[in-house]
Structure formats: structure tokens, C-alpha cells
Design a protein around this motif. Structure first.
Motif, PDB file in Angstrom:
ATOM      1  N   ALA A  21       0.836  -1.208   0.000  1.00 49.08           N
ATOM      2  CA  ALA A  21       0.000   0.000   0.000  1.00 49.08           C
ATOM      3  C   ALA A  21       0.863   1.249   0.000  1.00 49.08           C
ATOM      4  CB  ALA A  21      -0.921  -0.006   1.221  1.00 49.08           C
ATOM      5  N   SER A  22       1.923   1.224   0.777  1.00 48.84           N
ATOM      6  CA  SER A  22       2.833   2.362   0.837  1.00 48.84           C
ATOM      7  C   SER A  22       3.505   2.585  -0.518  1.00 48.84           C
ATOM      8  CB  SER A  22       3.886   2.108   1.917  1.00 48.84           C
ATOM      9  OG  SER A  22       4.843   3.113   1.913  1.00 48.84           O
ATOM     10  N   GLU A  23       3.894   1.501  -1.183  1.00 46.98           N
ATOM     11  CA  GLU A  23       4.569   1.598  -2.479  1.00 46.98           C
ATOM     12  C   GLU A  23       3.682   2.205  -3.555  1.00 46.98           C
ATOM     13  OE1 GLU A  23       5.985  -2.333  -3.293  1.00 46.98           O
ATOM     14  OE2 GLU A  23       7.525  -2.229  -1.730  1.00 46.98           O
ATOM     15  N   VAL A  24       2.372   1.979  -3.480  1.00 46.87           N
ATOM     16  CA  VAL A  24       1.467   2.530  -4.496  1.00 46.87           C
ATOM     17  C   VAL A  24       0.793   3.818  -4.030  1.00 46.87           C
ATOM     18  CG1 VAL A  24       1.066   0.339  -5.678  1.00 46.87           C
ATOM     19  CG2 VAL A  24      -0.453   1.017  -3.809  1.00 46.87           C
ATOM     20  N   GLY A  25       1.188   4.308  -2.845  1.00 48.88           N
ATOM     21  CA  GLY A  25       0.684   5.588  -2.360  1.00 48.88           C
ATOM     22  C   GLY A  25      -0.715   5.565  -1.774  1.00 48.88           C
ATOM     23  N   VAL A  26      -1.135   4.429  -1.238  1.00 48.00           N
ATOM     24  CA  VAL A  26      -2.457   4.318  -0.617  1.00 48.00           C
ATOM     25  C   VAL A  26      -2.273   4.333   0.901  1.00 48.00           C
ATOM     26  CG1 VAL A  26      -4.489   2.853  -0.309  1.00 48.00           C
ATOM     27  CG2 VAL A  26      -3.423   3.039  -2.557  1.00 48.00           C
ATOM     28  N   ASN A  27      -3.012   5.196   1.580  1.00 48.25           N
ATOM     29  CA  ASN A  27      -2.931   5.288   3.033  1.00 48.25           C
ATOM     30  C   ASN A  27      -3.797   4.193   3.649  1.00 48.25           C
ATOM     31  OD1 ASN A  27      -2.402   6.155   5.604  1.00 48.25           O
ATOM     32  ND2 ASN A  27      -3.859   7.842   5.541  1.00 48.25           N
ATOM     33  N   LEU A  28      -3.167   3.099   4.009  1.00 45.46           N
ATOM     34  CA  LEU A  28      -3.870   1.952   4.579  1.00 45.46           C
ATOM     35  C   LEU A  28      -3.669   1.977   6.092  1.00 45.46           C
ATOM     36  CD1 LEU A  28      -5.405  -0.547   3.478  1.00 45.46           C
ATOM     37  CD2 LEU A  28      -3.264  -1.788   3.619  1.00 45.46           C
ATOM     38  N   LYS A  29      -4.733   1.798   6.825  1.00 46.99           N
ATOM     39  CA  LYS A  29      -4.628   1.795   8.287  1.00 46.99           C
ATOM     40  C   LYS A  29      -4.920   0.399   8.826  1.00 46.99           C
ATOM     41  CE  LYS A  29      -9.236   3.877   8.473  1.00 46.99           C
ATOM     42  NZ  LYS A  29      -9.472   4.026   7.067  1.00 46.99           N
ATOM     43  N   GLN A  30      -4.489   0.144  10.044  1.00 45.88           N
ATOM     44  CA  GLN A  30      -4.762  -1.144  10.684  1.00 45.88           C
ATOM     45  C   GLN A  30      -6.264  -1.278  10.889  1.00 45.88           C
ATOM     46  OE1 GLN A  30      -2.707  -3.592  11.327  1.00 45.88           O
ATOM     47  NE2 GLN A  30      -0.828  -2.509  10.792  1.00 45.88           N
ATOM     48  N   GLY A  31      -6.779  -2.468  10.689  1.00 43.97           N
ATOM     49  CA  GLY A  31      -8.206  -2.708  10.893  1.00 43.97           C
ATOM     50  C   GLY A  31      -9.018  -2.456   9.634  1.00 43.97           C
ATOM     51  N   TYR A  32     -10.200  -1.892   9.817  1.00 44.66           N
ATOM     52  CA  TYR A  32     -11.171  -1.706   8.742  1.00 44.66           C
ATOM     53  C   TYR A  32     -10.724  -0.625   7.764  1.00 44.66           C
ATOM     54  CZ  TYR A  32     -15.650  -0.780   6.464  1.00 44.66           C
ATOM     55  OH  TYR A  32     -16.642  -0.609   5.546  1.00 44.66           O
ATOM     56  N   ASN A  33     -10.805  -0.917   6.462  1.00 47.48           N
ATOM     57  CA  ASN A  33     -10.430   0.030   5.409  1.00 47.48           C
ATOM     58  C   ASN A  33     -11.531   0.135   4.358  1.00 47.48           C
ATOM     59  OD1 ASN A  33      -7.504   1.043   5.755  1.00 47.48           O
ATOM     60  ND2 ASN A  33      -7.396  -1.128   6.280  1.00 47.48           N
ATOM     61  N   GLY A  34     -12.783   0.105   4.814  1.00 50.41           N
ATOM     62  CA  GLY A  34     -13.919   0.148   3.894  1.00 50.41           C
ATOM     63  C   GLY A  34     -14.080   1.453   3.156  1.00 50.41           C
ATOM     64  N   ASP A  35     -13.324   2.466   3.545  1.00 50.63           N
ATOM     65  CA  ASP A  35     -13.415   3.753   2.858  1.00 50.63           C
ATOM     66  C   ASP A  35     -12.540   3.822   1.614  1.00 50.63           C
ATOM     67  OD1 ASP A  35     -11.191   3.559   4.520  1.00 50.63           O
ATOM     68  OD2 ASP A  35     -11.054   5.734   4.810  1.00 50.63           O
ATOM     69  N   LEU A  36     -11.770   2.767   1.334  1.00 47.20           N
ATOM     70  CA  LEU A  36     -10.938   2.747   0.127  1.00 47.20           C
ATOM     71  C   LEU A  36     -11.797   2.574  -1.115  1.00 47.20           C
ATOM     72  CD1 LEU A  36      -7.959   0.407   1.101  1.00 47.20           C
ATOM     73  CD2 LEU A  36      -8.006   2.897   1.103  1.00 47.20           C
ATOM     74  N   THR A  37     -11.364   3.178  -2.214  1.00 46.16           N
ATOM     75  CA  THR A  37     -12.051   2.958  -3.485  1.00 46.16           C
ATOM     76  C   THR A  37     -11.620   1.597  -4.039  1.00 46.16           C
ATOM     77  OG1 THR A  37     -10.288   3.953  -4.815  1.00 46.16           O
ATOM     78  CG2 THR A  37     -12.014   5.448  -3.974  1.00 46.16           C
ATOM     79  N   SER A  38     -12.373   1.108  -4.993  1.00 46.83           N
ATOM     80  CA  SER A  38     -12.007  -0.161  -5.639  1.00 46.83           C
ATOM     81  C   SER A  38     -10.653  -0.042  -6.319  1.00 46.83           C
ATOM     82  CB  SER A  38     -13.062  -0.552  -6.676  1.00 46.83           C
ATOM     83  OG  SER A  38     -14.288  -0.807  -6.054  1.00 46.83           O
ATOM     84  N   LYS A  39     -10.387   1.119  -6.895  1.00 47.93           N
ATOM     85  CA  LYS A  39      -9.116   1.343  -7.580  1.00 47.93           C
ATOM     86  C   LYS A  39      -7.956   1.260  -6.587  1.00 47.93           C
ATOM     87  CE  LYS A  39      -6.722   4.622 -10.543  1.00 47.93           C
ATOM     88  NZ  LYS A  39      -6.792   5.886 -11.263  1.00 47.93           N
ATOM     89  N   GLN A  40      -8.119   1.869  -5.416  1.00 45.98           N
ATOM     90  CA  GLN A  40      -7.059   1.826  -4.409  1.00 45.98           C
ATOM     91  C   GLN A  40      -6.836   0.404  -3.912  1.00 45.98           C
ATOM     92  OE1 GLN A  40      -8.935   4.702  -1.805  1.00 45.98           O
ATOM     93  NE2 GLN A  40      -7.261   6.167  -2.149  1.00 45.98           N
ATOM     94  N   ALA A  41      -7.915  -0.290  -3.574  1.00 42.46           N
ATOM     95  CA  ALA A  41      -7.797  -1.659  -3.083  1.00 42.46           C
ATOM     96  C   ALA A  41      -7.175  -2.563  -4.145  1.00 42.46           C
ATOM     97  CB  ALA A  41      -9.164  -2.191  -2.666  1.00 42.46           C
ATOM     98  N   GLY A  42      -7.580  -2.381  -5.392  1.00 41.54           N
ATOM     99  CA  GLY A  42      -7.030  -3.183  -6.485  1.00 41.54           C
ATOM    100  C   GLY A  42      -5.561  -2.903  -6.723  1.00 41.54           C
ATOM    101  N   SER A  43      -5.153  -1.644  -6.535  1.00 45.57           N
ATOM    102  CA  SER A  43      -3.737  -1.321  -6.749  1.00 45.57           C
ATOM    103  C   SER A  43      -2.862  -1.985  -5.682  1.00 45.57           C
ATOM    104  CB  SER A  43      -3.514   0.191  -6.768  1.00 45.57           C
ATOM    105  OG  SER A  43      -3.768   0.769  -5.514  1.00 45.57           O
ATOM    106  N   ILE A  44      -3.384  -2.123  -4.476  1.00 39.70           N
ATOM    107  CA  ILE A  44      -2.632  -2.812  -3.416  1.00 39.70           C
ATOM    108  C   ILE A  44      -2.482  -4.293  -3.775  1.00 39.70           C
ATOM    109  CG2 ILE A  44      -2.632  -3.526  -0.994  1.00 39.70           C
ATOM    110  CD1 ILE A  44      -4.220  -0.900  -0.433  1.00 39.70           C
ATOM    111  N   GLY A  45      -3.588  -4.942  -4.126  1.00 36.37           N
ATOM    112  CA  GLY A  45      -3.527  -6.351  -4.519  1.00 36.37           C
ATOM    113  C   GLY A  45      -2.657  -6.563  -5.738  1.00 36.37           C
ATOM    114  N   GLY A  46      -2.752  -5.652  -6.692  1.00 36.77           N
ATOM    115  CA  GLY A  46      -1.928  -5.754  -7.904  1.00 36.77           C
ATOM    116  C   GLY A  46      -0.450  -5.644  -7.593  1.00 36.77           C
ATOM    117  N   GLN A  47      -0.105  -4.732  -6.682  1.00 42.43           N
ATOM    118  CA  GLN A  47       1.296  -4.582  -6.291  1.00 42.43           C
ATOM    119  C   GLN A  47       1.796  -5.840  -5.595  1.00 42.43           C
ATOM    120  OE1 GLN A  47       3.486  -2.521  -7.144  1.00 42.43           O
ATOM    121  NE2 GLN A  47       5.137  -2.900  -5.724  1.00 42.43           N
TER     122      GLN A  47
END
Length: 82
Positions: A21-47
Motif C-alpha cells: 500500500a505504501s509503495e502505491v501511495g495508498v494510506n492503509l490503516k490497521q483494521g477496517y479500510n472500507g473507505d478505500l475505493t475499488s481502484k485503491q484496493a485493487g492497486s494494493i492487490g496488484g502490487q
């Protein structure tokens, strides 16, 4: 929800996810991250996939059989799973 084959690996996988998440510039926090967009979540998985199974490009030159002496440039992509 997916179950880890090795329960002890959960913390390592969480660290890996945070690192990706840090590498793709997404601010991921411990626990629930339901406020992420699909694009952000997908970029983390893709990385994560890119790190686990990098794509290697190979360029190969071969003679074009239709036109004598002409070289055709081909690029092949393949995955290496480690």
C-alpha cells in the motif's frame, strides 16, 4: 473470508500488504479500510501480485519468412513464480 494455510503467517501477510500500500501511495490503516475505493484496493492487490510473481519481458528477433531479409521484433511476456 479466505483462511491462511499457515496461521502464523498472518502478521507477515499484513506487513506485506501495508508495504505494498505504501509503495502505491495508498494510506492503509490497521483494521477496517472500507473507505478505500475499488481502484485503491485493487492497486494494493496488484502490487502484491507484481512482487510475488514478477513479469519478465524477453525480446526475440526472428527472420520474417514472408519478406526475405526483414527482421520482425517480437516481445514475449511470462510470469516467474518463486
Amino acid at each position: 473470508m479466505a483462511k491462511n494455510t499457515v496461521p502464523e503467517a498472518k502478521e507477515a501477510l499484513n506487513r506485506f500488504k501495508m508495504e505494498a500500500a505504501s509503495e502505491v501511495g495508498v494510506n492503509l490503516k490497521q483494521g477496517y479500510n472500507g473507505d478505500l475505493t475499488s481502484k485503491q484496493a485493487g492497486s494494493i492487490g496488484g502490487q502484491m501480485v507484481n512482487v510475488m510473481c514478477p513479469v519478465r519481458l524477453v525480446q526475440v528477433n526472428r527472420a520474417n519468412w514472408e519478406k526475405k531479409g526483414q527482421i520482425e521484433h517480437l516481445t514475449y511476456e511470462f510470469l516467474i513464480a518463486i
